[in-house]
Design an enzyme around this catalytic site. Sequence first.
Site, mmCIF file in Angstrom:
data_model
loop_
_atom_site.group_PDB
_atom_site.id
_atom_site.type_symbol
_atom_site.label_atom_id
_atom_site.label_comp_id
_atom_site.label_asym_id
_atom_site.label_seq_id
_atom_site.Cartn_x
_atom_site.Cartn_y
_atom_site.Cartn_z
ATOM 1 N N SER A 104 -0.762 -3.993 11.417
ATOM 2 C CA SER A 104 0.411 -4.479 10.711
ATOM 3 C C SER A 104 0.391 -6.006 10.629
ATOM 4 O O SER A 104 -0.522 -6.576 10.039
ATOM 5 C CB SER A 104 1.671 -3.949 11.401
ATOM 6 N N ASP B 42 3.545 4.461 3.573
ATOM 7 C CA ASP B 42 3.678 3.151 4.200
ATOM 8 C C ASP B 42 3.906 2.128 3.091
ATOM 9 O O ASP B 42 3.146 2.100 2.109
ATOM 10 C CB ASP B 42 2.397 2.833 4.975
ATOM 11 N N HIS C 268 3.396 4.454 8.659
ATOM 12 C CA HIS C 268 3.207 3.169 9.324
ATOM 13 C C HIS C 268 3.473 3.285 10.826
ATOM 14 O O HIS C 268 4.443 3.899 11.264
ATOM 15 C CB HIS C 268 4.128 2.108 8.728
#
Length: 410
Positions: free
Chosen positions: A192, A350, A380
């Site tokens: 991320s 996501d 995610h």
Amino acid sequence: MRSKGIFLLLLLGALTSYYVYSPIPNDIEEKWKLMFTDCFFRSLSNLADLSELVGLKDYMGVMMFITFAERVVPLSDERVQVTEEMFDGVEVVVYQPSQQGGVGELRRAVIYLHGGGWCLGSSRMGPYDFLSRKMVTDLGAVVVSVEYRLAPAHHFPVPFEDVYRVVKHFLQPVVLARYHADPGRIAVSGDSAGGNLAAAVSQKLLQEPEQEVQLKAQALIYPVLQALDLNTPSYQQNQHMPILPRTLMVRFWSEYFTSDKALFHAMMANTHNSPESAALLKFVNWSSFLPEPYRQAYNYRAPPVVATGMHRPSNNLSHSIADPRASPLLVPDTALQHLPKAYVLTCEYDVLRDDGVMYVTRLRRAGVEVTHEHYPSGFHGALMFTLWPTDFEIGHRMLGNYVKWLKENL
């Protein structure tokens, strides 16, 4: 009286079910487990909103509960030696095999950067401790997990600069020798926001011709890579998906740059581009860089450019939004051509899916060797859901495939 009690019980059950339930696509595995997990995140987010509204504590201050709740004390055991150190003034946790190898035997090394939207997270959280130990035991690697400073206390570029200092420090021959790390087998990796930092660091290192040791690989796990267009097909498709809805990702972006709420509102409307950043929209034109299956029925429309008015960012903010250290997609092909081989993991459900897919396209066109693993039922954060009670089968599969790639390519 009894009927009233039953009615109230049924009403409470119905309200609870309504709150817990969220419309999750059918092909996502363990749907109810994800619903209950997301219910916790949504509850905390709602509490954070309320706290900020009444002036008790800011939103991210409340959300940090997640980081504190999952915090562990990294300890050595019979297989892994753990030390907490400072690399050029930045905290790191170093994981090494407890057993020394043969004389002169050098190890792989992975510099790992945790996620959390630059505002949350820690290398000392249980899932990251678990991940680092797995890389040590499965790869025989040295793992440097970086505790970079977080926004909003430390806005961009502070988190990037912390990470870059750690990487530069570790790549010194004398430091590599201390940890028996092979100069030719070093990777930077992150998930991320950590994937964002890993990509940016990989690019920045190439700009320093005096740098003796370069990275062999970059491994990016559902990375966030651009702040110019927050209305890509994946942002639209997954705007209400669990764990990272669009509103939260936009909040992370705005808090990374500034505590001024005006930027958050402009980013939510996708009206935050100035003439300076708009000149770089060609590098994130998803009509060019997204394969057809990811574009689906969405039609490309370039974000509007705001020259004046309340939605226009300040000059400093415009410069930060357009800075490739914040948005690694905003570089020409020539800046990508000599990057180390890459592993990019993306998830269908996501908001950041298209960032990763566009980077894969651009890296391949620039001649970089790329392995793209896309999970059609992924969401995610799944790679970090590997510990009870939020352990997901897909998280374990992702972790196994990620480590397998490192074993074969590092």
